[in-house]
Design a protein around this motif. Structure first.
Motif, mmCIF file in Angstrom:
data_model
loop_
_atom_site.group_PDB
_atom_site.id
_atom_site.type_symbol
_atom_site.label_atom_id
_atom_site.label_comp_id
_atom_site.label_asym_id
_atom_site.label_seq_id
_atom_site.Cartn_x
_atom_site.Cartn_y
_atom_site.Cartn_z
ATOM 1 N N ILE A 1 62.535 -23.024 1.858
ATOM 2 C CA ILE A 1 63.827 -22.578 1.370
ATOM 3 C C ILE A 1 64.906 -21.221 2.169
ATOM 4 O O ILE A 1 65.615 -20.948 2.526
ATOM 5 C CB ILE A 1 64.009 -22.018 -0.190
ATOM 6 C CG1 ILE A 1 63.637 -23.608 -0.784
ATOM 7 C CG2 ILE A 1 66.032 -21.803 -0.816
ATOM 8 C CD1 ILE A 1 63.844 -23.671 -2.692
ATOM 9 N N LYS A 2 64.075 -20.259 2.162
ATOM 10 C CA LYS A 2 64.330 -19.198 2.701
ATOM 11 C C LYS A 2 64.621 -19.223 4.316
ATOM 12 O O LYS A 2 65.816 -18.280 4.810
ATOM 13 C CB LYS A 2 62.804 -17.656 2.642
ATOM 14 C CG LYS A 2 63.240 -16.760 1.112
ATOM 15 C CD LYS A 2 62.254 -15.519 1.462
ATOM 16 C CE LYS A 2 62.679 -15.217 -0.017
ATOM 17 N NZ LYS A 2 60.415 -14.274 -0.348
ATOM 18 N N CYS A 3 64.042 -19.878 4.539
ATOM 19 C CA CYS A 3 63.444 -19.633 6.152
ATOM 20 C C CYS A 3 65.160 -20.876 6.127
ATOM 21 O O CYS A 3 65.907 -20.662 7.497
ATOM 22 C CB CYS A 3 62.395 -20.704 6.731
ATOM 23 S SG CYS A 3 61.858 -20.577 7.935
ATOM 24 N N LYS A 4 65.161 -21.682 5.924
ATOM 25 C CA LYS A 4 66.286 -22.871 5.563
ATOM 26 C C LYS A 4 68.146 -21.515 5.619
ATOM 27 O O LYS A 4 68.806 -22.168 6.750
ATOM 28 C CB LYS A 4 66.380 -23.580 4.385
ATOM 29 C CG LYS A 4 65.487 -25.073 5.162
ATOM 30 C CD LYS A 4 66.222 -25.973 5.195
ATOM 31 C CE LYS A 4 65.145 -27.374 5.859
ATOM 32 N NZ LYS A 4 64.959 -28.387 5.464
ATOM 33 N N ASN A 5 67.765 -21.030 4.661
ATOM 34 C CA ASN A 5 68.723 -20.072 4.494
ATOM 35 C C ASN A 5 68.575 -19.160 5.494
ATOM 36 O O ASN A 5 70.284 -18.523 5.716
ATOM 37 C CB ASN A 5 68.110 -18.772 3.092
ATOM 38 C CG ASN A 5 68.400 -19.916 1.541
ATOM 39 O OD1 ASN A 5 69.293 -20.883 2.118
ATOM 40 N ND2 ASN A 5 68.121 -19.172 0.680
ATOM 41 N N ASN B 1 72.228 -18.098 10.136
ATOM 42 C CA ASN B 1 71.794 -17.325 11.752
ATOM 43 C C ASN B 1 73.242 -18.053 12.370
ATOM 44 O O ASN B 1 73.403 -17.596 12.861
ATOM 45 C CB ASN B 1 70.631 -17.541 12.369
ATOM 46 C CG ASN B 1 69.836 -16.677 12.976
ATOM 47 O OD1 ASN B 1 70.795 -16.114 13.873
ATOM 48 N ND2 ASN B 1 68.989 -16.991 14.308
ATOM 49 N N ILE B 2 73.072 -19.093 11.791
ATOM 50 C CA ILE B 2 74.105 -20.201 12.874
ATOM 51 C C ILE B 2 75.277 -19.759 12.719
ATOM 52 O O ILE B 2 76.723 -19.723 13.351
ATOM 53 C CB ILE B 2 73.796 -21.384 12.052
ATOM 54 C CG1 ILE B 2 72.047 -23.113 12.271
ATOM 55 C CG2 ILE B 2 75.251 -22.454 12.512
ATOM 56 C CD1 ILE B 2 71.895 -23.611 12.503
ATOM 57 N N SER B 3 75.564 -19.111 10.927
ATOM 58 C CA SER B 3 76.380 -19.107 10.540
ATOM 59 C C SER B 3 77.020 -17.870 11.569
ATOM 60 O O SER B 3 77.973 -16.935 11.276
ATOM 61 C CB SER B 3 76.931 -19.095 9.272
ATOM 62 O OG SER B 3 76.052 -17.057 8.853
ATOM 63 N N LEU B 4 75.910 -17.387 11.941
ATOM 64 C CA LEU B 4 76.341 -15.643 12.818
ATOM 65 C C LEU B 4 77.073 -16.216 14.378
ATOM 66 O O LEU B 4 76.913 -14.858 15.025
ATOM 67 C CB LEU B 4 75.483 -14.261 12.534
ATOM 68 C CG LEU B 4 74.873 -14.606 10.956
ATOM 69 C CD1 LEU B 4 74.045 -13.301 10.866
ATOM 70 C CD2 LEU B 4 76.392 -13.495 10.125
ATOM 71 N N ARG B 5 76.512 -17.077 14.500
ATOM 72 C CA ARG B 5 76.825 -17.196 16.034
ATOM 73 C C ARG B 5 77.104 -18.252 16.817
ATOM 74 O O ARG B 5 77.752 -18.502 15.674
ATOM 75 C CB ARG B 5 74.759 -17.574 16.629
ATOM 76 C CG ARG B 5 73.865 -16.651 16.714
ATOM 77 C CD ARG B 5 72.777 -17.018 17.433
ATOM 78 N NE ARG B 5 71.118 -16.241 16.774
ATOM 79 C CZ ARG B 5 71.446 -15.211 18.073
ATOM 80 N NH1 ARG B 5 71.673 -14.954 18.845
ATOM 81 N NH2 ARG B 5 70.164 -13.673 17.383
ATOM 82 N N ASP B 6 77.384 -17.974 17.724
ATOM 83 C CA ASP B 6 78.265 -19.071 18.779
ATOM 84 C C ASP B 6 77.443 -20.473 19.069
ATOM 85 O O ASP B 6 76.562 -19.725 19.717
ATOM 86 C CB ASP B 6 78.595 -18.135 19.919
ATOM 87 C CG ASP B 6 79.596 -18.641 20.851
ATOM 88 O OD1 ASP B 6 80.711 -19.674 20.035
ATOM 89 O OD2 ASP B 6 79.362 -18.934 22.211
ATOM 90 N N PRO B 7 78.306 -21.403 18.815
ATOM 91 C CA PRO B 7 77.745 -22.147 19.109
ATOM 92 C C PRO B 7 77.242 -22.896 20.989
ATOM 93 O O PRO B 7 76.580 -23.223 21.080
ATOM 94 C CB PRO B 7 77.929 -23.783 18.597
ATOM 95 C CG PRO B 7 79.289 -22.834 18.329
ATOM 96 C CD PRO B 7 79.538 -21.686 18.074
#
Ligand code: GTP
Length: 527
Positions: free
Chosen positions: A336-340, A345-351
């Motif tokens: 769960i921690k990893c998924k979080n 991480n996704i929310s911090l990065r430019d796709p």
């Protein structure tokens, strides 16, 4: 210290299995103690039964003695009748006998008197080879005069007990004490096997009383019982022993320890050498007898329940199951921690470029800004913009523009040499780079510019005919109360200057408060 799940698991396993072992061992010990206590109780019960059996036989002997004390001239037939009654009740008594004291001058009379029943009767003794011979002449004799049953004890009739040291010392003790006396273990003259026996003498005095003094003067003879120890042992309850117990009977009188009898059910079994228990027999007047109990190797294991083993197995299984369950929970939590983390991480990065995005840029800048204030260190920033990117898009299309952005992002990222340098896609075709603890951003900026140019991405509408970038950089040693946006503004101003100066170049905004160069612009060596 971070306690990992493996450490916790190991602790649970070690302690859990340790406790299971300890608990089952304690259970094993307490069961073993109970088994040993039962064995001791059983040995005591057997010893008590043996003692009681002996006492009853001695009591019967006393009854016969009482008749002689009333009438020392008791006839052979009277003796036989009374002895038969006793023997019917106690068939394990080997023989009952009357032993008068016969002085030298009385011998002939005594011998003749019995010859009318037993032809050729005479006092006898054993020679050195164990053969029965006529008794030699001596001052007095202690012959076996009456014996019942006669059959099986024929050899004993007429045997002069004064010729046997073991018998004589017991007779002397009986005469002097006026009480019954038991011999040391001995072989009977009539013994055909290998059993050890003992005799019990009950002294009889003239007039039927035990005198106060001069016992020998008044002594007329003794009633005696002949006991084969094996027979007594076998008929008493002590003889019936469990398969895995060995019972030894010892005479401990004096300094010697004499084995009287062994009772063992199963000779093939291995018995533990060490004595498990001992119990004294106290019915034998002046002799010390003792039972010693030995147990077989498997005595305890055969009586032990499976409880300690079940507890051990269940305990170990429970511990392993708990550890496995905990491990699962740990894995689930870390998943769960990893998924979080991934989500974060996704929310911090430019796709598109996978660089950090603008939102994260603001957070990192604030943090680094505060850190620099605390550490009184410098912080540098680069702002990078692709030159004439609108034209590139117009020439090759938006998709080619995206690919170009990705390549430029990669080239910029690979230009960083320190792990704590962070690259951000600030927006559109613009990138920002934060260089903590750095006072010379221009060299990093120049490296970025060169690396992008070195990509050689064709750009027909650019002066160099390849994709290039302009870089504006600035550094500052922030102080408490300074606005963190100032650094970006300075770097952006330098970028503007670079664009204005013709693009594909680095421009630094000198903003150090210390050397008062605030507002000055310095171009990269390209110019
Ligand atoms: N393909 C692509 N184009 C983008 C993206 N973001 C911004 N752009 C384009 O980048 C161009 C930026 O143009 P301008 O701001 O005029 O600047 P420029 O053409 O690079 O000119 P200078 O900066 O003055 O050298 C615009 O045409 C945007 O549409 C993107 O994610 N993908």
């Amino acid at each position: 210290m971070v306690i990992t799940s493996k450490v916790i698991m190991s602790v649970i396993l070690i302690f859990g299995i340790g406790f299971s072992l300890l608990f089952s061992y304690m259970l094993y010990q307490s069961e073993k103690d109970v088994i040993m206590a039962e064995m001791q109780k059983d040995a005591e019960r057997r010893a008590a039964a043996f003692t009681l059996s002996l006492s009853m036989k001695f009591e019967a002997l006393h009854t016969l003695t009482a008749l002689f004390r009333q009438n020392p001239d008791f006839s052979y037939s009277d003796f036989k009748n009374e002895a038969k009654i006793v023997l019917e009740r106690h068939p394990d008594i080997q023989a009952l006998e009357w032993m008068p004291i016969v002085r030298k001058e009385q011998r002939e009379e005594y011998e003749q008197h019995l010859q009318y029943i037993h032809t050729g009767f005479t006092f006898v003794e054993l020679d050195d080879g164990g053969n029965v011979i006529k008794a030699a002449e001596r001052d007095f004799y202690y012959p076996v005069y009456y014996v019942e049953p006669y059959i099986g004890n024929e050899v004993a009739l007429g045997y002069d007990m004064s010729t046997s040291a073991a018998r004589l010392s017991s007779i002397d003790r009986a005469i002097d004490s006026g009480r019954e006396s038991v011999t040391e273990p001995l072989m009977l003259v009539q013994e055909s096997g290998s059993q050890t026996s003992f005799l019990m003498f009950n002294p009889v005095y003239r007039d039927g009383f035990v005198p106060f003094v001069n016992h020998r003067e008044f002594f007329v003879g003794a009633v005696l019982g002949v006991f084969r120890i094996g027979d007594l042992y076998q008929t008493s309850e002590a003889g019936n022993i469990p398969h895995d117990v060995k019972l030894l009977l010892y005479d401990l009188t004096g300094e010697q320890k004499t084995l009287l009898h062994t009772r063992v059910h199963d000779e093939d079994k291995q018995y533990i050498g060490e004595m498990a228990y001992s119990v004294d027999i106290d019915a034998l007047f002046d002799r010390d007898w003792r039972f010693e109990v030995f147990i077989a190797d498997d005595y305890i294991s055969q009586r032990m329940s499976s409880q300690p083993y079940i507890i051990l197995i269940l305990g170990v299984l429970l511990v392993i199951a708990s550890a496995a369950y905990l491990d699962l929970i740990y894995k689930y939590i870390s998943l769960i921690k990893c998924k979080n983390c991934d989500l974060q991480n996704i929310s911090l990065r430019d796709p598109l470029t996978n660089l950090y995005n603008r939102r994260h840029f603001d957070d990192v800048l604030k943090k680094e800004w505060q850190r620099a204030i605390r550490a009184e260190s410098s912080i540098s920033m680069l702002v990078i913009d692709i030159d004439h990117f609108k034209r590139f898009n117009d020439s090759f299309g938006h998709m080619a523009g995206d690919l170009c952005l990705k390549e430029v992002a990669k080239a910029i990222s690979q230009s960083m040499s320190r792990s704590n340098d962070s690259v951000f896609r600030y927006g559109g075709e613009e990138f920002a780079i934060l260089l903590p603890n750095t006072t010379d951003p221009k060299s990093v900026a120049e490296r970025c510019r060169q690396n992008v140019e070195a990509l050689g991405i064709r750009h027909p509408d650019s002066v160099e005919e390849v994709v290039t970038v302009s870089v504006g950089c600035a550094f500052i040693r922030p102080e408490k109360g300074d606005d963190h946006n100032a650094l970006f503004l300075e770097a952006d101003r330098a970028l503007y200057a670079a664009k204005k100066a013709g693009r594909n170049r680095v421009c630094e905004q000198l903003n150090q408060k210390d050397n008062a160069l605030v507002g000055a612009i310095e171009f990269s060596p390209k110019d």
